[in-house]
Design a protein around this motif. Structure first.
Motif, mmCIF file in Angstrom:
data_model
loop_
_atom_site.group_PDB
_atom_site.id
_atom_site.type_symbol
_atom_site.label_atom_id
_atom_site.label_comp_id
_atom_site.label_asym_id
_atom_site.label_seq_id
_atom_site.Cartn_x
_atom_site.Cartn_y
_atom_site.Cartn_z
ATOM 1 N N SER A 1 -4.384 9.652 1.730
ATOM 2 C CA SER A 1 -4.961 8.732 0.757
ATOM 3 C C SER A 1 -4.106 7.481 0.760
ATOM 4 C CB SER A 1 -4.949 9.386 -0.618
ATOM 5 O OG SER A 1 -5.392 8.494 -1.605
ATOM 6 N N ILE A 2 -4.732 6.335 0.504
ATOM 7 C CA ILE A 2 -4.001 5.080 0.442
ATOM 8 C C ILE A 2 -4.343 4.379 -0.871
ATOM 9 C CG2 ILE A 2 -5.723 3.733 1.708
ATOM 10 C CD1 ILE A 2 -3.240 2.379 3.101
ATOM 11 N N TYR A 3 -3.306 3.882 -1.549
ATOM 12 C CA TYR A 3 -3.472 3.203 -2.831
ATOM 13 C C TYR A 3 -2.952 1.781 -2.690
ATOM 14 C CZ TYR A 3 -2.728 1.855 -7.680
ATOM 15 O OH TYR A 3 -2.733 1.181 -8.865
ATOM 16 N N VAL B 1 -10.152 3.091 6.144
ATOM 17 C CA VAL B 1 -10.267 3.626 4.792
ATOM 18 C C VAL B 1 -11.747 3.844 4.488
ATOM 19 C CG1 VAL B 1 -9.649 3.180 2.386
ATOM 20 C CG2 VAL B 1 -8.206 2.315 4.203
ATOM 21 N N ILE C 1 0.867 5.219 0.968
ATOM 22 C CA ILE C 1 0.163 6.284 1.680
ATOM 23 C C ILE C 1 0.766 7.604 1.239
ATOM 24 C CG2 ILE C 1 -0.352 7.275 3.930
ATOM 25 C CD1 ILE C 1 -0.070 4.491 5.114
ATOM 26 N N ARG C 2 -0.117 8.548 0.935
ATOM 27 C CA ARG C 2 0.357 9.880 0.541
ATOM 28 C C ARG C 2 -0.588 10.929 1.091
ATOM 29 N NH1 ARG C 2 -1.789 12.094 -4.546
ATOM 30 N NH2 ARG C 2 -3.569 10.826 -5.138
ATOM 31 N N ALA D 1 0.743 -3.456 4.384
ATOM 32 C CA ALA D 1 -0.411 -3.317 5.273
ATOM 33 C C ALA D 1 -1.162 -4.638 5.318
ATOM 34 C CB ALA D 1 -1.332 -2.216 4.777
ATOM 35 N N GLU E 1 -7.763 3.213 -4.814
ATOM 36 C CA GLU E 1 -7.260 4.356 -4.066
ATOM 37 C C GLU E 1 -8.426 4.966 -3.321
ATOM 38 O OE1 GLU E 1 -4.444 8.261 -4.261
ATOM 39 O OE2 GLU E 1 -5.024 7.313 -6.146
ATOM 40 N N LEU F 1 -0.957 -1.247 10.123
ATOM 41 C CA LEU F 1 0.290 -0.736 9.579
ATOM 42 C C LEU F 1 1.465 -1.224 10.410
ATOM 43 C CD1 LEU F 1 -0.654 3.002 8.945
ATOM 44 C CD2 LEU F 1 -0.921 1.052 7.412
ATOM 45 N N THR G 1 5.671 3.515 0.749
ATOM 46 C CA THR G 1 5.063 2.222 0.447
ATOM 47 C C THR G 1 5.334 1.294 1.624
ATOM 48 O OG1 THR G 1 5.397 2.555 -1.910
ATOM 49 C CG2 THR G 1 5.001 0.303 -1.182
ATOM 50 N N VAL H 1 -8.182 8.077 3.559
ATOM 51 C CA VAL H 1 -8.108 7.547 4.921
ATOM 52 C C VAL H 1 -9.033 8.408 5.777
ATOM 53 C CG1 VAL H 1 -6.591 7.215 6.912
ATOM 54 C CG2 VAL H 1 -5.758 6.706 4.606
ATOM 55 N N ALA I 1 0.852 -1.185 0.000
ATOM 56 C CA ALA I 1 0.000 0.000 0.000
ATOM 57 C C ALA I 1 0.888 1.236 0.000
ATOM 58 C CB ALA I 1 -0.906 0.006 1.211
#
Length: 70
Positions: free
Chosen positions: A13-15, A40, A5-6, A63, A22, A48, A60, A25, A3
């Motif tokens: 946001s989590i992709y 999410v 996280i940005r 998760a 995507e 995590l 990255t 959060v 995953a």
């Protein structure tokens, strides 16, 4: 699952590339990403790993989707 996280203009946001999903959060257990859980928007609860303090985003991680999380 892998995953990313940005930070976006409206929050985190989590992709998840394997799922090609995507999502924003909506809640985090630890703001400093020192482990714990994130919730999410699609209802998934993700565990995590422990990360060093002041970890920069995007990052990255591996998760783990919790069984009771959607």
């Amino acid at each position: 699952m892998k995953a990313m996280i940005r930070r976006t203009g409206v929050g985190l946001s989590i992709y998840m590339p394997k799922k090609d999903v995507e999502e924003p959060v909506v809640a985090v257990e630890n703001e400093d990403f020192g482990g714990g859980f994130v919730l999410v928007r699609n209802g998934w609860l993700l565990a995590l790993p422990n990360l060093p303090l002041n970890t920069c985003l995007p990052l990255t991680i591996e998760a783990r989707k919790q069984p009771d999380g959607g």
